[in-house]
Scaffold this motif. Sequence first.
Motif, short mmCIF file in Angstrom:
data_model
loop_
_atom_site.label_atom_id
_atom_site.label_comp_id
_atom_site.label_asym_id
_atom_site.label_seq_id
_atom_site.Cartn_x
_atom_site.Cartn_y
_atom_site.Cartn_z
N GLY A 25 0.79 -1.23 0.00
CA GLY A 25 0.00 0.00 0.00
C GLY A 25 0.82 1.28 0.00
O GLY A 25 0.26 2.37 -0.03
N ARG A 26 2.14 1.19 0.04
CA ARG A 26 2.97 2.40 0.10
C ARG A 26 2.78 3.31 -1.11
O ARG A 26 2.84 4.53 -0.98
CB ARG A 26 4.44 2.03 0.24
N CYS A 27 2.54 2.72 -2.27
CA CYS A 27 2.39 3.55 -3.47
C CYS A 27 1.10 4.35 -3.44
O CYS A 27 0.95 5.32 -4.18
CB CYS A 27 2.48 2.70 -4.74
N CYS A 28 0.15 3.96 -2.59
CA CYS A 28 -1.15 4.64 -2.51
C CYS A 28 -1.20 5.70 -1.42
O CYS A 28 -2.28 6.20 -1.09
CB CYS A 28 -2.25 3.60 -2.30
N LEU A 29 -0.05 6.04 -0.86
CA LEU A 29 0.01 7.14 0.10
C LEU A 29 0.13 8.45 -0.65
O LEU A 29 0.80 8.52 -1.69
CB LEU A 29 1.20 6.96 1.05
N ILE A 30 -0.49 9.48 -0.13
CA ILE A 30 -0.45 10.80 -0.76
C ILE A 30 0.97 11.35 -0.64
O ILE A 30 1.56 11.38 0.44
CB ILE A 30 -1.45 11.76 -0.10
N LYS A 31 1.51 11.79 -1.79
CA LYS A 31 2.83 12.41 -1.83
C LYS A 31 2.66 13.91 -2.03
O LYS A 31 1.80 14.35 -2.78
CB LYS A 31 3.69 11.86 -2.97
N LEU A 49 -9.38 5.20 -2.24
CA LEU A 49 -9.73 3.85 -2.66
C LEU A 49 -8.95 2.76 -1.95
O LEU A 49 -9.26 1.58 -2.10
CB LEU A 49 -9.53 3.69 -4.18
N LEU A 50 -7.95 3.13 -1.17
CA LEU A 50 -7.15 2.11 -0.49
C LEU A 50 -7.81 1.70 0.82
O LEU A 50 -8.03 2.53 1.70
CB LEU A 50 -5.73 2.61 -0.22
N ASP A 51 -8.10 0.43 0.94
CA ASP A 51 -8.61 -0.13 2.20
C ASP A 51 -7.42 -0.18 3.16
O ASP A 51 -6.43 -0.87 2.89
CB ASP A 51 -9.18 -1.52 1.94
N GLY A 52 -7.51 0.56 4.24
CA GLY A 52 -6.38 0.70 5.17
C GLY A 52 -6.04 -0.55 5.95
O GLY A 52 -4.95 -0.64 6.52
N ASP A 53 -6.94 -1.52 6.01
CA ASP A 53 -6.65 -2.77 6.70
C ASP A 53 -6.23 -3.88 5.75
O ASP A 53 -5.30 -4.62 6.02
CB ASP A 53 -7.87 -3.22 7.52
N CYS A 57 -6.84 -1.98 -3.22
CA CYS A 57 -7.71 -0.97 -3.83
C CYS A 57 -9.14 -1.50 -3.83
O CYS A 57 -9.39 -2.65 -4.21
CB CYS A 57 -7.24 -0.69 -5.25
N THR A 58 -10.06 -0.66 -3.41
CA THR A 58 -11.46 -1.07 -3.34
C THR A 58 -12.15 -1.07 -4.70
O THR A 58 -13.25 -1.61 -4.84
CB THR A 58 -12.24 -0.17 -2.37
N ASP A 59 -11.50 -0.47 -5.71
CA ASP A 59 -12.05 -0.49 -7.07
C ASP A 59 -10.91 -0.50 -8.08
O ASP A 59 -10.81 0.38 -8.94
CB ASP A 59 -12.98 0.71 -7.28
N TYR A 60 -10.07 -1.49 -7.98
CA TYR A 60 -8.86 -1.57 -8.81
C TYR A 60 -9.15 -1.43 -10.31
O TYR A 60 -8.46 -0.67 -10.99
CB TYR A 60 -8.12 -2.88 -8.51
N PRO A 61 -10.15 -2.13 -10.86
CA PRO A 61 -10.37 -2.01 -12.31
C PRO A 61 -10.72 -0.60 -12.77
O PRO A 61 -10.44 -0.22 -13.90
CB PRO A 61 -11.54 -2.97 -12.59
N ASN A 62 -11.35 0.20 -11.90
CA ASN A 62 -11.80 1.54 -12.27
C ASN A 62 -11.03 2.65 -11.56
O ASN A 62 -11.46 3.79 -11.54
CB ASN A 62 -13.30 1.69 -11.96
N ARG A 63 -9.90 2.31 -10.97
CA ARG A 63 -9.19 3.27 -10.12
C ARG A 63 -8.80 4.54 -10.86
O ARG A 63 -8.84 5.63 -10.31
CB ARG A 63 -7.97 2.61 -9.48
N PRO A 68 -8.14 10.32 -11.03
CA PRO A 68 -7.45 10.63 -12.28
C PRO A 68 -5.92 10.70 -12.20
O PRO A 68 -5.24 10.44 -13.19
CB PRO A 68 -8.03 12.00 -12.67
N ASP A 69 -5.37 11.02 -11.02
CA ASP A 69 -3.91 11.09 -10.92
C ASP A 69 -3.30 9.76 -10.46
O ASP A 69 -2.10 9.69 -10.20
CB ASP A 69 -3.44 12.26 -10.07
#
Length: 151
Positions: A25-31, A49-53, A57-63, A68-69
Amino acid sequence: MSFWEEKTLDQMTPAEWEALCDGCGRCCLIKLEDEDTGTLITSDVRCKLLDGDACSCTDYPNRQKQVPDCIKLTPQNVPEIKWIPTTCAYRRLAEGKGLAWWHPLVSGDPQTVIDVGVSVKGRTFLETEIDPDEWEEHAVDWPEWEPPEVL
């Protein structure tokens, strides 16, 4: 030999490519980027969209439609993206390092990523719950930490 030792990133099938993700999940942290220096700062604020536990991703196909970023990693862009964690399998393989001992494909257990301290599980705040003006106060350095190469 395992597929990641036999093939380059370009040669992998979509299923093999996806299997490389360790689920940290590190790549899904806000930079955040320092406007003066261009330095990237990682926060403990996670994508909506990242489930913290589960660290998935809670919607990987449509992420990319929902966020958008969100950047889809590819063999071509992995070497170019500065914020990819040094622990990331994609980055490690692109740099010729091989997978870490704690990676689920090596250890055989997805729990290893959590046990070794690479996972963001239980350590983050959802971006919709933190005012963007406060994200800077959530700057952390633990996502840059790497476990030892061997125990």
